[in-house]
Design a protein around this motif. Structure first.
Motif, PDB file in Angstrom:
ATOM      1  N   ALA A 176      -3.110  -1.403  -1.802  1.00 44.11           N
ATOM      2  CA  ALA A 176      -3.024  -1.714  -3.225  1.00 44.11           C
ATOM      3  C   ALA A 176      -2.964  -0.608  -4.214  1.00 44.11           C
ATOM      4  O   ALA A 176      -2.036  -0.740  -5.208  1.00 44.11           O
ATOM      5  CB  ALA A 176      -4.234  -2.631  -3.588  1.00 44.11           C
ATOM      6  N   GLN A 177      -3.867   0.609  -4.091  1.00 44.77           N
ATOM      7  CA  GLN A 177      -3.639   1.591  -4.971  1.00 44.77           C
ATOM      8  C   GLN A 177      -2.225   2.142  -4.633  1.00 44.77           C
ATOM      9  O   GLN A 177      -1.830   2.861  -5.533  1.00 44.77           O
ATOM     10  CB  GLN A 177      -4.833   2.615  -4.695  1.00 44.77           C
ATOM     11  N   ALA A 178      -1.761   2.466  -3.402  1.00 49.42           N
ATOM     12  CA  ALA A 178      -0.430   3.156  -3.087  1.00 49.42           C
ATOM     13  C   ALA A 178       0.810   2.428  -4.112  1.00 49.42           C
ATOM     14  O   ALA A 178       1.347   3.233  -4.448  1.00 49.42           O
ATOM     15  CB  ALA A 178      -0.055   3.116  -1.833  1.00 49.42           C
ATOM     16  N   VAL A 179       0.665   1.181  -4.353  1.00 51.22           N
ATOM     17  CA  VAL A 179       1.671   0.754  -5.169  1.00 51.22           C
ATOM     18  C   VAL A 179       1.451   1.082  -6.501  1.00 51.22           C
ATOM     19  O   VAL A 179       2.195   1.610  -7.301  1.00 51.22           O
ATOM     20  CB  VAL A 179       1.592  -0.878  -5.051  1.00 51.22           C
ATOM     21  N   HIS A 180       0.297   1.012  -7.061  1.00 56.54           N
ATOM     22  CA  HIS A 180       0.033   1.520  -8.767  1.00 56.54           C
ATOM     23  C   HIS A 180       0.330   3.057  -8.660  1.00 56.54           C
ATOM     24  O   HIS A 180       0.986   3.504  -9.432  1.00 56.54           O
ATOM     25  CB  HIS A 180      -1.389   1.380  -8.863  1.00 56.54           C
ATOM     26  N   ARG A 181       0.076   3.782  -7.582  1.00 62.47           N
ATOM     27  CA  ARG A 181       0.424   5.183  -7.503  1.00 62.47           C
ATOM     28  C   ARG A 181       1.913   5.662  -7.813  1.00 62.47           C
ATOM     29  O   ARG A 181       2.313   6.513  -8.566  1.00 62.47           O
ATOM     30  CB  ARG A 181      -0.240   6.023  -6.354  1.00 62.47           C
ATOM     31  N   GLU A 182       2.597   4.794  -6.765  1.00 64.36           N
ATOM     32  CA  GLU A 182       4.246   4.993  -6.826  1.00 64.36           C
ATOM     33  C   GLU A 182       4.669   4.409  -7.804  1.00 64.36           C
ATOM     34  O   GLU A 182       5.615   5.175  -8.540  1.00 64.36           O
ATOM     35  CB  GLU A 182       4.772   4.406  -5.554  1.00 64.36           C
ATOM     36  N   ALA A 183       4.196   3.437  -8.468  1.00 65.50           N
ATOM     37  CA  ALA A 183       4.854   2.469  -9.345  1.00 65.50           C
ATOM     38  C   ALA A 183       4.742   3.460 -11.114  1.00 65.50           C
ATOM     39  O   ALA A 183       5.654   3.396 -11.726  1.00 65.50           O
ATOM     40  CB  ALA A 183       4.597   0.993  -9.616  1.00 65.50           C
ATOM     41  N   HIS A 184       3.458   3.723 -11.111  1.00 71.34           N
ATOM     42  CA  HIS A 184       3.410   4.171 -12.669  1.00 71.34           C
ATOM     43  C   HIS A 184       2.265   5.207 -12.473  1.00 71.34           C
ATOM     44  O   HIS A 184       2.204   5.758 -13.472  1.00 71.34           O
ATOM     45  CB  HIS A 184       3.116   3.320 -13.470  1.00 71.34           C
ATOM     46  N   GLY A 185       1.639   5.547 -11.171  1.00 75.64           N
ATOM     47  CA  GLY A 185       0.644   6.495 -11.307  1.00 75.64           C
ATOM     48  C   GLY A 185      -0.881   6.319 -11.858  1.00 75.64           C
ATOM     49  O   GLY A 185      -1.698   6.845 -11.798  1.00 75.64           O
ATOM     50  N   GLY A 186      -0.997   5.049 -12.298  1.00 78.98           N
ATOM     51  CA  GLY A 186      -2.075   4.466 -13.102  1.00 78.98           C
ATOM     52  C   GLY A 186      -2.925   3.887 -11.823  1.00 78.98           C
ATOM     53  O   GLY A 186      -3.299   2.566 -11.831  1.00 78.98           O
TER      54      GLY A 186
END
Lengths: 84, 84
Positions: free
Chosen positions: B61-71
């Motif tokens: 779940a965090q990896a998606v946020h990290r790659e998508a927008h860094g937040g």
């Protein structure tokens, strides 16, 4: 009507059954305060509960919990819902 | 698949438009990690964002946020959804 997400932390003895019962009591009480509890999510191991509701204000949302089962939230945050 | 609620706190400059854009980027990236972001709620004044997703684990779940927008989120909590 404003929408709120509340958070209950470190609640002891959270089980699906106890929460379903507490939620049912919220629904029985909510009309008196003009509140509509919509959904909730929970983690039994951590004792964390999130409740989403529509309410005229934070105090009304908490008043329902207080009267229904006494388990008021640690935080109540007014939220907008994101578009899909 | 497990379901998670995440919380982002004190995010600066939260607006409906910026979040809709960030969410759209999550949706573009999520398949790569087997994640499905379902909904989000936010408070622009407080800079608080809740995201609900299905994911194989917290890290995905965090990896998606990290790659998508860094937040990335401050907390990610596995949750069950309450019955209505």
């Amino acid at each position: 009507m404003p929408r709120y997400m509340d958070i209950h932390k470190n609640v002891k003895g959270v089980t699906s059954e106890k929460l379903a019962d507490a939620h049912r009591r919220d629904l029985e009480v909510q009309d008196k305060y003009g509140v509509k509890y919509l959904k909730y999510w929970y983690n039994e191991d951590e004792g964390t509960v999130f409740c989403l509701c529509e309410a005229p204000n934070k105090e009304a949302a908490q008043a329902v919990h207080r009267e229904a089962h006494g388990g008021v939230a640690d935080e109540v945050i007014e939220v907008k819902e994101g578009t899909e």
